[in-house]
Write an enzyme that holds these catalytic residues in place. Structure first.
Site, mmCIF file in Angstrom:
data_model
loop_
_atom_site.group_PDB
_atom_site.id
_atom_site.type_symbol
_atom_site.label_atom_id
_atom_site.label_comp_id
_atom_site.label_asym_id
_atom_site.label_seq_id
_atom_site.Cartn_x
_atom_site.Cartn_y
_atom_site.Cartn_z
ATOM 1 N N SER A 138 17.025 70.793 12.955
ATOM 2 C CA SER A 138 17.685 69.819 12.068
ATOM 3 C C SER A 138 19.049 70.367 11.697
ATOM 4 O O SER A 138 19.296 71.565 11.847
ATOM 5 C CB SER A 138 16.872 69.637 10.785
ATOM 6 O OG SER A 138 17.058 70.763 9.944
ATOM 7 N N ASP A 139 19.940 69.523 11.204
ATOM 8 C CA ASP A 139 21.146 70.081 10.597
ATOM 9 C C ASP A 139 20.749 70.684 9.246
ATOM 10 O O ASP A 139 19.625 70.510 8.764
ATOM 11 C CB ASP A 139 22.258 69.029 10.462
ATOM 12 C CG ASP A 139 23.652 69.680 10.374
ATOM 13 O OD1 ASP A 139 23.736 70.890 10.060
ATOM 14 O OD2 ASP A 139 24.661 68.998 10.606
ATOM 15 N N TRP A 140 21.699 71.368 8.647
ATOM 16 C CA TRP A 140 21.457 72.175 7.442
ATOM 17 C C TRP A 140 20.815 71.331 6.319
ATOM 18 O O TRP A 140 21.458 70.441 5.747
ATOM 19 C CB TRP A 140 22.795 72.725 6.963
ATOM 20 C CG TRP A 140 22.743 73.656 5.809
ATOM 21 C CD1 TRP A 140 22.326 73.384 4.534
ATOM 22 C CD2 TRP A 140 23.136 75.025 5.802
ATOM 23 N NE1 TRP A 140 22.439 74.484 3.747
ATOM 24 C CE2 TRP A 140 22.939 75.514 4.500
ATOM 25 C CE3 TRP A 140 23.648 75.894 6.770
ATOM 26 C CZ2 TRP A 140 23.234 76.827 4.131
ATOM 27 C CZ3 TRP A 140 23.947 77.195 6.405
ATOM 28 C CH2 TRP A 140 23.731 77.652 5.105
ATOM 29 N N GLY A 141 19.557 71.624 6.036
ATOM 30 C CA GLY A 141 18.879 70.934 4.939
ATOM 31 C C GLY A 141 18.583 69.468 5.204
ATOM 32 O O GLY A 141 18.172 68.738 4.294
ATOM 33 N N ALA A 142 18.760 69.036 6.463
ATOM 34 C CA ALA A 142 18.634 67.594 6.743
ATOM 35 C C ALA A 142 17.197 67.100 6.596
ATOM 36 O O ALA A 142 16.972 65.911 6.370
ATOM 37 C CB ALA A 142 19.170 67.271 8.134
#
Ligand code: BGC
Length: 728
Positions: free
Chosen positions: A279-283
């Site tokens: 995932s992207d950061w914290g997505a």
């Protein structure tokens, strides 16, 4: 004592993975799918328990880490040692970092690299980046960024390869090969020790953010998704890219980190992607903000079931997946699939056999003279000459140069966004680069705010103004409402004009900028992007004519912000321009054409295209298009020959032009070369809403020339049995 099968390097990897999987607890499996950032001694415990699979060494304004913080192999080795020697199963960590354009030897921003129209140079730059990153203990680079961008207000336009899926697709494949070193178009079974795994991001459609505002919602039709936004990712996957990052945004209400039809049906099943999705950061957590997940548990369930294999900088997977599996909300089969994918990459990187980095490698590998030379060549070749009334190239003898502008003597400002490993002191500024090449009787005056500025300028033969954006004005979360130059810069050029000496504007930037006024006032304009650590030298190479500029725009330059979105491969309207009637698709307060079209760029010489011919390619369903290009000036130079196609009548309105071939061609003065483009079913078809190629019989137009407005063209017809007939 016998070693467990998964530790036995002589066994086939699939066997080792199954053996390891059979020994893992649910928590350890969730741990392999968890990445956390800025790892240090505080995280040893988590690693020891087998609850972390990856570390992210981040640096960005939003990531909250310290700018220019060096990565040290020793620190990563300390963490790795805990994973390998103190955790129950000894599974090594994989370390990721934003290796976006070069590493310590910072390359031009990706948008600049794209302007060189050279897959070979992109591959070479990424080979250097991989080598330097791996020497620091980094295994995984979060690039290439493959988001097609049609809105230059969006700050992340700097990170991608521009507006065209064909050009960006070729560069995507080259970028992946440069990082991974794969010779086959598949994820390598075994990476070389100086390679890293690539990550195609941000899957998919992130560049369509409404209003050019980062993280914003998007509406993308399935047709546009397949033909424009997915195409670059497909190119990366087909060349063997090992990982993919799911994006932050949503398309029509479905956030990409929970988009099962794109992540699973298209990416993993239709395209057969067998690496892993992070995932992207914290997505994953952000699914709660999107309003589709009630809490972290729910977010983990949605993301994992949709096909996200690793949770970047989130603890949702670690905290929730074991319970979700036990409750039957995520199948153990899905969990195992995700773990297998991650382990496969770790095995391929050789981390089980060689988990540690050599702490002395960086000293030998970073900033090598050949690497600097490659980046300098790429920087110089990425620059786009937008105007030249004859003032360039400058002679280096017997000249008085006045240098001014806010970016004339700057270092990190030339890096561009995402250069966490660039060190300011490694940069040669434009002033230093010019000083380094002053010949006999040549003097340089430089001022930023000198009292005697007017006197200095008036006593000079030429003025060079270094203007544009600094590195912090583009990239993630750096969107603008206009593409106008930063405040005061137009006024600077206008006042310089009054000195009545020739003006050369060197414009740095991470996006197309509004240069309409500058074009009126300056005698020459060179767009230099953010050119990296050798960028000052690259500009000087071009200004003094050692390098004849050959960069071509990978993105349209509008006349003003109000024209956005403006891109060359748009669909026709029912009221096209030029039109006979009063009412057609246009503005009443602006010209409709862009300031500079896609593919545009000048040279110190001139080129002419002619003699366009078509013929079938023997034994293939292809048509060969040939044209001749001649250097009609008196200097050697390189042009980028471009081939555009239009499917004139189809069931779905097709773009007015689409790039389907390009080639850099070097020509001596007076020399003519024949260039060849092959158009087959792939180039002439479009994708339907399910991503399947459709080739419709009928008329096609084709053009060859130096930019997307090329006029040298012809037509041919595709017959119902798939043959090509030259028509007019
Ligand atoms: C960005 C990604 C980047 C990640 C890790 C995110 O904020 O969107 O492009 O790779 O951070 O730093």
């Amino acid at each position: 004592m016998t070693i467990p099968a998964y530790k036995n390097p002589t066994l086939p990897v699939p066997e080792r993975i199954e053996d390891l999987l059979s020994r893992m607890t649910l928590k350890e499996k969730a741990g392999q799918l968890t990445q956390w950032f800025h790892l240090g001694p505080d995280h040893h415990d988590l690693i020891r328990k087998g609850e972390l699979g990856s570390g992210l060494n981040a640096n960005s304004s939003t990531a909250g880490n310290n700018p220019q913080e060096r990565i040290l192999a020793e620190c990563l080795n300390d963490l790795q040692k805990v994973a390998v020697t103190e955790s129950r199963l000894g599974i090594p960590l994989i370390f990721g970092r934003d290796v976006i354009h070069g590493y310590r030897t910072v390359a031009p921003i990706p948008l600049g690299m794209a302007a060189a129209w050279s897959p070979g140079m992109v591959q070479a730059a990424n080979t250097i980046a991989a080598k330097e990153a791996r020497a620091d203990g980094i295994h995984w680079g979060f690039s290439p960024m493959l988001d097609i961008a049609r809105d230059p207000r969006w700050g992340r336009v700097a990170e991608g390869f521009g507006e065209d899926p064909f050009l960006a697709g070729k560069l995507a494949a080259a970028a992946v090969r440069g990082f991974q070193g794969n010779e086959q178009d598949a994820i390598p079974q075994q990476f070389a020790v100086d390679r890293i795994v690539a990550c195609a991001k941000h899957f998919v459609g992130y560049g369509a953010a409404e209003g050019g505002r980062d993280y914003n919602t998007t509406e993308i039709t399935r047709h546009t998704l397949h033909n424009i936004y997915l195409a670059t990712f497909k190119a990366a996957i087909q060349s063997g890219c090992g990982t993919v990052m799911s994006a932050f945004h949503d398309i029509g209400g479905i956030p990409l980190s929970a988009h099962s039809s794109l992540l699973t049906d298209v990416l993993k099943e239709q395209w057969g992607f067998d690496g892993f999705v992070v995932s992207d950061w914290g997505a994953v957590w952000e699914l709660t903000n999107h309003g589709i997940a009630a809490d972290g548990n729910h977010a983990a369930e949605l993301a994992c079931n949709a096909g996200v294999d690793m949770d970047m900088c989130g603890m949702m997977y670690l905290n929730s997946l074991p319970d979700l599996v036990q409750a039957g909300k995520v199948s153990e089969e899905r969990l195992n699939d995700a773990v297998r994918r991650v382990l496969r990459i770790k095995f391929a990187l050789g981390l089980f056999e060689n988990p540690y980095a050599d702490p002395n490698a960086a000293q030998v590998v970073h900033l090598q003279p050949e690497s600097l030379a490659t980046m300098r060549e790429l920087a110089a070749n990425s620059m786009v000459l937008l105007k030249n009334n004859g003032v360039l190239p400058l002679r280096s003898d017997n000249l008085t140069i006045c240098l001014s502008g806010p970016l004339a003597d700057r270092r990190k400002e030339l890096f561009g966004c995402w250069a966490p490993d660039g060190q300011d002191e490694d940069v040669t500024t434009l002033k230093e680069a010019i000083t380094g090449r002053l010949g006999a009787e040549t003097r340089l005056h430089h001022y930023e705010l000198a009292d005697d500025a007017v006197k200095l300028a008036r006593s000079s033969d030429v003025m060079i103004l270094a203007i544009g954006e600094s590195e912090g004005r583009s990239g993630e979360d750096n969107c603008t409402t206009t593409i106008d130059l930063p405040a005061g810069q137009e006024a600077l050029v206008e006042s310089a004009r009054r000195m009545e000496i020739p003006i050369v504007a060197v414009v740095f930037g991470g996006r197309p900028l509004n240069l309409t006024r500058v074009m009126d006032w300056a005698d020459a304009v060179l767009f230099a992007w953010h050119p990296g650590i050798t960028g000052g030298l690259g500009v000087a190479d071009v200004l003094f004519g050692d390098v004849n500029p050959s960069g071509r725009l990978p993105i349209t330059f509008p006349r003003s912000s109000g024209q956005i979105p403006l891109y060359y491969n748009h669909r026709p309207t029912g009221r096209p321009l030029p039109g006979g009637s009063r009412r057609h698709s246009r503005y009443v307060d602006s010209l409709d054409s862009p300031l500079f079209p896609f593919g545009f760029g000048l040279s110190y010489t001139t080129f002419e295209y002619g003699n366009l011919q078509m013929s079938p390619t023997p034994q293939t369903p292809e048509i060969s298009i040939t044209a001749q290009v001649t250097n009609t000036g008196n200097r050697a130079g390189t042009t980028v020959a471009q081939c555009y196609v239009r499917d004139v009548i189809a069931s779905v309105a097709r773009p007015v032009r689409e790039l389907k071939g390009f080639e850099r061609v070097m020509l001596e003065p007076g020399e003519t070369k024949t260039i060849l483009f092959k158009l087959g079913p792939k180039e002439l078809s479009y994708l339907d809403d399910n991503g399947h190629e459709v080739l419709e019989p009928g008329r096609f137009q084709v053009w060859v020339g130096g930019d997307s407005t090329a006029e040298l063209g012809t037509e041919f017809e595709v017959t119902p049995d798939g043959k090509w007939v030259g028509s007019r």
